[in-house]
Design a protein around this motif. Structure first.
Motif, short mmCIF file in Angstrom:
data_model
loop_
_atom_site.label_atom_id
_atom_site.label_comp_id
_atom_site.label_asym_id
_atom_site.label_seq_id
_atom_site.Cartn_x
_atom_site.Cartn_y
_atom_site.Cartn_z
N ILE A 178 19.40 -9.28 -29.48
CA ILE A 178 19.75 -10.10 -30.18
C ILE A 178 20.66 -10.41 -31.54
N ASP A 179 22.44 -10.30 -31.40
CA ASP A 179 23.48 -10.00 -31.81
C ASP A 179 23.08 -11.07 -33.45
N TYR A 180 23.61 -10.81 -34.80
CA TYR A 180 23.43 -11.75 -35.45
C TYR A 180 24.51 -11.62 -36.64
N THR A 181 25.03 -12.28 -37.28
CA THR A 181 25.60 -12.15 -38.61
C THR A 181 25.01 -12.61 -39.54
N GLY A 182 25.01 -12.27 -41.10
CA GLY A 182 24.73 -12.95 -42.06
C GLY A 182 25.71 -12.92 -42.78
N GLU A 183 26.81 -12.29 -42.62
CA GLU A 183 28.09 -12.48 -43.50
C GLU A 183 27.99 -13.75 -43.87
N SER A 184 28.67 -13.76 -44.38
CA SER A 184 29.20 -15.16 -44.94
C SER A 184 30.62 -15.67 -44.44
N SER A 185 30.35 -17.00 -43.65
CA SER A 185 31.81 -17.30 -42.81
C SER A 185 32.14 -18.66 -43.12
N LYS A 186 33.17 -19.15 -42.74
CA LYS A 186 33.82 -20.16 -42.76
C LYS A 186 34.06 -21.13 -41.62
N GLY B 298 16.92 -12.58 -35.58
CA GLY B 298 17.78 -12.71 -34.31
C GLY B 298 17.16 -13.59 -34.05
N ASN B 299 15.78 -13.99 -34.62
CA ASN B 299 15.11 -15.88 -34.09
C ASN B 299 16.09 -17.24 -34.64
N LEU B 300 16.00 -16.83 -36.53
CA LEU B 300 16.28 -17.32 -37.00
C LEU B 300 17.92 -17.80 -36.88
N ALA B 301 18.47 -16.52 -36.36
CA ALA B 301 19.69 -16.91 -36.16
C ALA B 301 20.31 -17.58 -34.99
N LEU B 302 19.37 -17.56 -34.61
CA LEU B 302 19.01 -18.81 -32.71
C LEU B 302 18.45 -19.89 -32.96
N ILE C 76 24.14 -12.14 -27.11
CA ILE C 76 22.25 -11.64 -26.89
C ILE C 76 22.60 -11.01 -25.18
N VAL C 77 21.03 -9.54 -24.97
CA VAL C 77 21.46 -8.76 -24.13
C VAL C 77 20.76 -9.16 -23.42
N LEU C 78 20.58 -9.47 -22.02
CA LEU C 78 19.89 -10.13 -20.80
C LEU C 78 19.69 -9.02 -20.46
N SER C 79 17.97 -8.13 -20.25
CA SER C 79 18.02 -7.48 -19.51
C SER C 79 16.76 -6.74 -18.84
N GLY C 80 15.96 -7.95 -19.13
CA GLY C 80 14.47 -8.19 -17.83
C GLY C 80 13.78 -7.03 -19.10
N GLN C 81 13.69 -7.03 -20.51
CA GLN C 81 12.58 -6.83 -20.67
C GLN C 81 11.83 -7.22 -21.43
N TYR C 82 12.34 -8.48 -21.26
CA TYR C 82 10.78 -9.17 -21.65
C TYR C 82 10.43 -10.23 -20.89
N GLU C 83 8.81 -10.31 -20.77
CA GLU C 83 8.59 -11.14 -19.26
C GLU C 83 8.31 -12.25 -19.37
N LEU D 152 26.81 -23.64 -32.66
CA LEU D 152 27.13 -22.52 -32.39
C LEU D 152 27.01 -22.06 -30.85
N PRO D 153 28.29 -20.95 -30.00
CA PRO D 153 28.01 -20.42 -29.20
C PRO D 153 27.41 -19.77 -28.86
N VAL D 154 26.40 -18.55 -28.13
CA VAL D 154 26.30 -17.49 -27.97
C VAL D 154 26.99 -16.35 -26.93
N ARG D 155 27.29 -15.60 -27.47
CA ARG D 155 27.67 -14.66 -25.83
C ARG D 155 26.70 -14.41 -25.27
N VAL D 156 26.79 -14.26 -24.19
CA VAL D 156 25.50 -13.78 -23.21
C VAL D 156 26.08 -12.68 -21.95
N ILE D 157 25.35 -11.33 -22.57
CA ILE D 157 25.33 -10.14 -21.65
C ILE D 157 24.44 -9.88 -20.45
N ARG D 158 24.17 -10.03 -19.54
CA ARG D 158 23.53 -8.90 -18.46
C ARG D 158 23.45 -7.43 -18.14
#
Ligand SMILES: C[S@@+](CC[C@H](N)C(=O)[O-])C[C@H]1O[C@@H](n2cnc3c(N)ncnc32)[C@H](O)[C@@H]1O
Length: 630
Positions: free
Chosen positions: A177-185, A255-259, A214-221, A267-273
């Motif tokens: 999970i990539d997230y931003t903690g930077e203040s944005s408007k 990342g969990n809190l960000a999602l 987020i990246v989905l690459s089969g890492q989590y069972e 807010l949408p999230v980009r998904v990468i496989r």
């Protein structure tokens, strides 16, 4: 006179001559003025570092606006150049590189996590070093942003996680999970013209952190991937050893809190496989951007290994290009299983057995290539003296061929050998060298290494694509044909397959050509400098005519944003006037992408038999196409 392939041009004034072979030219003031003031931005050539300043459509005699997709390409090239430089440094550090020592490029590994690759002998990660160098020099592309990124379309593929960090698609080499903690408007997201799928919060400030990708690459069972719908396991608690097991409870932070915040704020999230591509020993992991997903809801539950995990439910947003199953298939495995399966197969091997890998044609092919030859009035110079290395050349201080290359070996031990950077000329080991045929410094002499296919296009006649993944810096094919004196062809029309050999002109920076990396010089022993000086001023003396006899390179089309570059190579003799012309991958080229290089014609440089300037439309389809081949 008919236009001629790539460098070849009707003799005109010096200003009108294009650069040849290497096809790079200073931007003329006239052309600069032509660029519309309305258009967004023209990058000064000096700003485009490393490999980006190749003849890649941004630098072939006209100043065009750099498209978003070109910016992405240029950033990836910068990254690749740095990566290969660090691989080379590692090789030096390890002193004697073993054959194909695997140095992780972040794309091939056992545990599904691209940046956790295993370097067998070398431990310093060139991909991570390249990323930090890129970030330090501020050559990375996008900072953390929600939504699509300009120039990165759904379906865009990347060769490693580090490459995604370089462009900012996913800013984490390890984390899913990539997230931003930077203040944005909220306005900032709106200004990106993203049509957000749900109502924005009324507040002007958004609640942080928020997830961007987020990246989905089969890492989590506990992950469930149904393409349009995903059950995504939050981050943490995984043993990161590649066996997908949870070993602890997950915690609602980062990342969990960000999602969770994305859910609350719509807010949408980009998904990468991530998926495996290629077969056998050539398998690597690649990543495809699959678009924006809405994070619907989440729950906390006991996962398969008995630890608490967060399960996020994501649904793909509808108004986006479809996920094409075929495209995913291409990415996931080597494309072809056998020639008999190819659609519209008209010829199983257009090389007639001349190449070590067969080249299929998927339409009617009326000029099958035959073996290359030399015109009777051209004599090939004698073989140059060679190096005294035994086996493989590994010691740059002792190898005389390395000395010719600026005291270095041009190729790095990665993916079978990749050229670190384009050069004026590459000196390879040749017939008089004592090293063996498996020496890496003979890389471009090994024939075809990728399965190429000639196929028919709607607007451009025949074209070439690869059915394999080709890493950047790899030699793809040589431009073969009959070696002729250029002046013989001055009155020949209707030949689109002539390639001027302008190695000498490039080495001397003549006719507007820009010098490349490394200041190499032809060994003085061949006593040809005086003659060369005279000849080089009057343009390339020799050319390769693939009109009646050639190889697959004759079918490669022009693009204003190409993925190949022209590299002159000297391997037997050292006469730059008769250098070999080899096409190298400028980018990581994914299966089924058309192979193209920049023909480098300067506009209005081709004159017909009636003395009038000829125009020819360009159908390359690049975002930044200049609309004319010449
Ligand atoms: C070296 S040949 C390339 C192979 C060619 N397409 C064929 O069918 O044999 C060069 C010719 O291909 C065509 N071509 C190559 N690139 C093109 C482009 N971007 N747009 C339009 N035509 C192109 C032009 O006719 C050009 O003279």
């Amino acid at each position: 006179m008919q236009g001629r392939v790539s460098p070849r041009l009707q003799e005109k004034s010096d200003e009108q001559k294009t650069s040849c072979g290497s096809k790079r030219k200073r931007l003329s003031d006239d052309l600069k003025d032509q660029v519309s003031k309305k258009e967004t931005e023209v990058l000064p050539v000096e700003d485009i570092g490393c490999r980006s300043d190749l003849e890649t459509g941004c630098n072939n005699g006209d100043a065009r606006v750099v498209s978003d997709s070109m910016r992405v390409t240029m950033t990836l090239r910068d990254f690749d150049t740095l990566y290969l430089r660090f691989v080379q440094e590692e090789e030096k550090r390890c002193h004697k590189p073993k054959d194909d020592v695997h140095i992780s490029n972040g794309s091939e590994n056992n545990n599904g996590n691209a940046c956790d690759g295993h370097a067998k002998r070398c431990t310093r990660r060139p991909d991570l070093k390249a990323i930090s160098e890129l970030l330090n020099s501020k050559k990375n592309l996008y900072s953390k942003k929600i939504g699509h990124l300009p120039g990165i379309n759904v379906g865009h593929q990347f060769s490693s996680r580090a490459a995604m960090v370089a462009v900012g698609l996913h800013g984490q080499c390890l984390r899913g999970i990539d997230y931003t903690g930077e203040s944005s408007k909220v306005e900032e997201f709106r200004s990106q013209k993203i049509t957000l799928p749900v109502i924005q919060p009324k507040k002007r400030e958004i609640m942080l952190p928020v997830a961007v990708s987020i990246v989905l690459s089969g890492q989590y069972e506990d992950d469930v991937d149904k393409s349009e719908e995903v059950e995504y396991t939050g981050e943490g608690g995984n043993d990161l050893l590649g066996n997908k097991c949870q070993v602890k409870d997950q915690v609602m932070c980062r990342g969990n809190l960000a999602l969770k915040n994305n859910i609350d704020q719509g807010l949408p999230v980009r998904v990468i496989r991530g998926h495996k591509c290629g077969v056998g020993g050539h398998q690597r992991k690649i990543y495809t951007y699959d678009g924006l997903y809405k994070v619907d809801h989440y729950r906390e539950e006991r996962g398969a290994s008995g630890f608490n995990v967060f399960k996020y439910h994501l649904t793909r947003i509808t108004d986006q290009p479809k996920l094409v199953t075929n495209q995913v298939d291409f990415a996931r495995k080597k494309v072809s299983k056998g020639h008999s399966e190819l659609n519209g197969l008209v010829c199983t091997d257009i090389s007639g057995g001349e190449e070590k890998i067969r080249i299929a044609a998927t339409n009617v092919c009326d000029v099958p290539p035959i073996a290359p030859s030399v015109a009777e009035n051209v004599s090939i110079p004698p073989n140059a003296p060679g190096c005294n290395c035994k086996g493989k050349c590994t010691n740059a201080e002792k190898c005389s061929c390395a000395r010719l290359n600026g005291n270095d070996f041009p190729y790095v031990h990665d993916d079978g050998g990749r050229l670190g950077e384009p050069r004026d000329v590459v000196f390879e080991c040749g017939p008089n060298c004592c090293c063996g045929l498996s020496c890496l410094n003979r890389r471009s002499q090994q024939g075809l290494n990728y399965e190429l296919e000639v196929y028919r296009t709607k607007d451009k006649g025949w074209a070439v694509r690869s059915r394999d993944f080709i890493p950047s810096g790899a030699p793809v094919c040589e431009y073969s044909g009959i070696l002729r004196k250029s002046d013989e062809l001055d009155n020949v029309s209707e030949n689109d397959y002539i390639f001027d050999i302008d190695c000498l002109q490039t080495m001397r920076g003549i006719g507007g050509r820009e010098r490349r990396f490394r200041n190499v010089s032809i060994p003085s022993s061949n006593n040809a400098k005086k003659r060369d000086d005279h000849i080089s001023e009057s343009g390339p003396e020799f050319c390769i005519d693939a009109g009646t006899s050639g190889n697959v390179a004759r079918f490669i089309n022009h693009s204003c944003e190409p993925n190949l570059y022209v590299q002159c190579v000297l391997s037997s003799h050292h006469d730059a006037r008769l250098a070999r012309v080899v096409l190298f991958a400028a980018d990581n080229i994914f299966p089924m992408k058309e192979l193209t290089y920049d023909y480098g014609y300067q506009l209005d440089s081709v004159v017909g038999p009636d003395g009038k300037i000829k125009e020819f439309p360009c159908y390359c389809g690049a975002a930044n196409c200049r609309k004319r081949l010449y």
